[in-house]
Each structure stands twice: as C-alpha cells, then as structure tokens.
Design a protein around this motif. Structure first.
Motif, mmCIF file in Angstrom:
data_model
loop_
_atom_site.group_PDB
_atom_site.id
_atom_site.type_symbol
_atom_site.label_atom_id
_atom_site.label_comp_id
_atom_site.label_asym_id
_atom_site.label_seq_id
_atom_site.Cartn_x
_atom_site.Cartn_y
_atom_site.Cartn_z
ATOM 1 N N ALA A 60 0.467 -16.061 -26.007
ATOM 2 C CA ALA A 60 1.478 -16.913 -26.647
ATOM 3 C C ALA A 60 1.985 -17.996 -25.695
ATOM 4 C CB ALA A 60 2.643 -16.060 -27.138
ATOM 5 N N LEU A 61 1.214 -18.268 -24.633
ATOM 6 C CA LEU A 61 1.625 -19.283 -23.663
ATOM 7 C C LEU A 61 1.358 -20.678 -24.233
ATOM 8 C CD1 LEU A 61 2.783 -19.680 -20.793
ATOM 9 C CD2 LEU A 61 0.430 -19.863 -19.978
ATOM 10 N N SER A 62 2.273 -21.121 -25.073
ATOM 11 C CA SER A 62 2.188 -22.429 -25.724
ATOM 12 C C SER A 62 3.555 -22.744 -26.299
ATOM 13 C CB SER A 62 1.127 -22.403 -26.833
ATOM 14 O OG SER A 62 1.154 -23.600 -27.571
ATOM 15 N N ASN A 102 -3.786 -25.157 -18.585
ATOM 16 C CA ASN A 102 -2.841 -24.089 -18.232
ATOM 17 C C ASN A 102 -1.498 -24.671 -17.788
ATOM 18 O OD1 ASN A 102 -4.305 -21.493 -18.533
ATOM 19 N ND2 ASN A 102 -5.700 -22.417 -17.050
ATOM 20 N N LYS A 103 -1.551 -25.707 -16.957
ATOM 21 C CA LYS A 103 -0.321 -26.346 -16.488
ATOM 22 C C LYS A 103 0.474 -26.899 -17.662
ATOM 23 C CE LYS A 103 1.397 -30.156 -13.630
ATOM 24 N NZ LYS A 103 1.040 -31.242 -12.681
ATOM 25 N N GLU A 104 -0.205 -27.588 -18.562
ATOM 26 C CA GLU A 104 0.472 -28.177 -19.729
ATOM 27 C C GLU A 104 1.125 -27.094 -20.572
ATOM 28 O OE1 GLU A 104 -2.535 -30.316 -21.823
ATOM 29 O OE2 GLU A 104 -3.081 -31.544 -20.087
ATOM 30 N N LEU A 105 0.391 -26.010 -20.796
ATOM 31 C CA LEU A 105 0.898 -24.944 -21.666
ATOM 32 C C LEU A 105 2.093 -24.225 -21.057
ATOM 33 C CD1 LEU A 105 -2.481 -23.458 -22.939
ATOM 34 C CD2 LEU A 105 -0.839 -24.800 -24.256
ATOM 35 N N GLU A 137 5.734 -27.014 -9.982
ATOM 36 C CA GLU A 137 5.398 -27.817 -11.167
ATOM 37 C C GLU A 137 6.447 -27.661 -12.261
ATOM 38 O OE1 GLU A 137 0.519 -27.601 -10.641
ATOM 39 O OE2 GLU A 137 1.542 -26.313 -12.085
ATOM 40 N N LEU A 138 6.895 -26.442 -12.499
ATOM 41 C CA LEU A 138 7.920 -26.215 -13.529
ATOM 42 C C LEU A 138 9.213 -26.937 -13.181
ATOM 43 C CD1 LEU A 138 7.958 -22.474 -14.706
ATOM 44 C CD2 LEU A 138 6.727 -24.410 -15.676
ATOM 45 N N ILE A 139 9.624 -26.807 -11.934
ATOM 46 C CA ILE A 139 10.895 -27.403 -11.505
ATOM 47 C C ILE A 139 10.826 -28.925 -11.567
ATOM 48 C CG2 ILE A 139 12.494 -27.634 -9.564
ATOM 49 C CD1 ILE A 139 11.562 -24.764 -8.722
ATOM 50 N N GLU A 140 9.707 -29.478 -11.126
ATOM 51 C CA GLU A 140 9.562 -30.932 -11.151
ATOM 52 C C GLU A 140 9.516 -31.476 -12.577
ATOM 53 O OE1 GLU A 140 6.100 -31.781 -8.833
ATOM 54 O OE2 GLU A 140 7.192 -31.665 -6.904
#
Length: 267
Positions: A60-62, A102-105, A137-140
């Motif tokens: 469900a990683l979306s 993966n990064k986008e999701l 990446e999440l924080i940025e």
C-alpha cells in the motif's frame, strides 16, 4: 493462533508491558485489538495506558492507498485511536528495488501520513527500515521529520551514523531483531562468547544483556517473545553494563550479520 495471541497479551500486560507493536503484514491486528479490548479492564487499565503501533504494508506504499490502508488497520484494531503509524519499508511491493518510483511512492505516502497526523487520526507518525538517504529525502520533500525510525539493531548489525543522524533530527530510533536471528531460529548472536561471558557476569539472560546494550546505546527496544517466562524476564533488567562491557559487545559488529530485509538495496 487466537489463543496464543490472547495469552501473550495477557502475560505481557501482567508483566508491565504497555507498548504493543503490530503491522498490516503481520496479519494479527485483529487479534491484538480484540485481546486489548478484553484484557485492559482485567488488568485495571484504560486505552490511555497502552501504546499501539501499526504499519503500512509495502503493498500500500502509494499516496492513493494510504487512507484506505489506515482505515482497515484502524478498524481491525478496533480502539479509539492509533498511537503510532509507520511506513513499514522504503520500497513498494512489486516495484524493482532500484526503481526511482520507490522514492516517489514513499514521499507520496509520507504526505498522506502527515495529513492523518494533522487530522488527529493518529498520535504520531514515522517510518521503519529507512536509511539516512531515505530519511533525508522525506524531510527535504515535506519539511516534516518522522518521529520514529524502527530498524534492525543488535550487536551483529548496528549503524552508529544512523543513530547520530536520528538523534540530530529528533527521530527516535527503535530496535527490532534485538536478539539477532532468533526469530528465524538462528541463535548465533545469543551464543557468542562475549554475550555468554557478559550474561554470566551479571547472572542475567542473554536477552537481558542484548536489550541492556541497545538501551544504553540510546536505542528503544520492542522485545518479541511468546514464552511467558521470557516475556517476564525481558522487562526485568535491573543492571547496567559497564563501558568495557558495551565496548566488548560493540566488537561483534565486525561480523556485520543482518537477519532481516535490507533497505540499503532500495533506491
């Protein structure tokens, strides 16, 4: 399975445990929720006395799947609220580990996690199995730091740089697999000479020594056991390891043995 979960939760509450960790992929949210609803009154406890963590499945990683996945977990557990909701893994199911998708999701999913938190549907949000790169990446992308990062952590495999990063960003690092490969019937860490010498010195159990090592390194723990006497002993750590003991246990990291999935393979 039902009776086993029920008995385990009963024993854990009696021993003094107040944090319970589950996940969609464990397929035991329903059992845990039922057990807590039935057993909290027995032990004179209320919902506010316990802390419940669950996790978003890699399937469900979306961004467009988070809301439904959370609702399903929430309904399964059947309590008034979830204390902590984690993204279970930085990679999505059925997506190649090296794919930039993966990064986008995971960024999409994290934005939905922030909404759940802002809406008051969950008390805290975080991640699991995230590397420094994944966290950065999440924080940025969002400006919001995860509150928790749950990772594999034990003397055979630990990452001081990750701990330092999390500490500097106010992210609580939480250990799973504290006993090495015990969950997959691998006793290698428990049988290390240094571990054996240390638990003999303190008249403790190997598990108590390994938990004390993590705690004294500033890492939270969530010990797993189904055995009543081990459930009780794991929470009864009444000693502190010396700096020499800690350093000796640290030397086991040279083995660099990982027992669970490896997030470093995920782009």
């Amino acid at each position: 399975m039902f009776y086993s979960h029920y008995r385990t939760v009963d024993c854990a509450l009696a021993a003094g445990y107040r944090l319970f960790d589950t996940a969609a992929v464990y397929q035991n949210e329903l059992f845990l929720g039922y057990a807590l609803r039935k057993l909290l009154p027995k032990h004179g406890l209320t919902r506010e006395d316990v802390f419940v963590t669950t996790k978003l499945s890699p399937a469900a990683l979306s961004g467009d799947l988070v809301a439904d996945a959370f609702r399903k977990s929430f309904d399964n557990i059947g309590l008034d609220y979830i204390d902590l909701y984690l993204i279970h893994f930085p990679g999505a199911a059925k997506v190649n580990a090296q794919s930039p998708q993966n990064k986008e999701l995971r960024i999409e999913a994290w934005k939905e996690f922030i909404k759940l938190y802002d809406q008051g549907k969950v008390k805290a949000i975080g991640v699991s199995n995230f590397t420094i790169t994944h966290l950065t990446e999440l924080i940025e992308a969002t400006g919001i730091e995860p509150m928790v990062n749950q990772v594999e952590w034990h003397p055979h495999y630990f990452q001081p740089d990750l701990l330092q990063y999390c500490d500097s960003h106010n992210i609580r690092l939480q250990a799973y697999c504290s006993f090495g490969g015990l969950a997959v019937s691998n006793n290698t860490l428990m049988e290390e000479t240094i571990v054996r010498q240390t638990y003999a010195k303190y008249k403790a159990t190997p598990a108590q020594v390994l938990l004390a090592w993590s705690l004294q390194r500033g890492v939270a723990v969530i010990p797993k056991s189904l055995t009543p006497h081990r459930i009780k002993s794991n929470i009864q750590i009444n000693f502190r390891l010396t700096q020499e003991d800690l350093a000796q246990l640290d030397t086991l990291g040279a083995a660099n043995i990982k027992y669970s999935w490896d997030p470093k393979l995920v782009a």
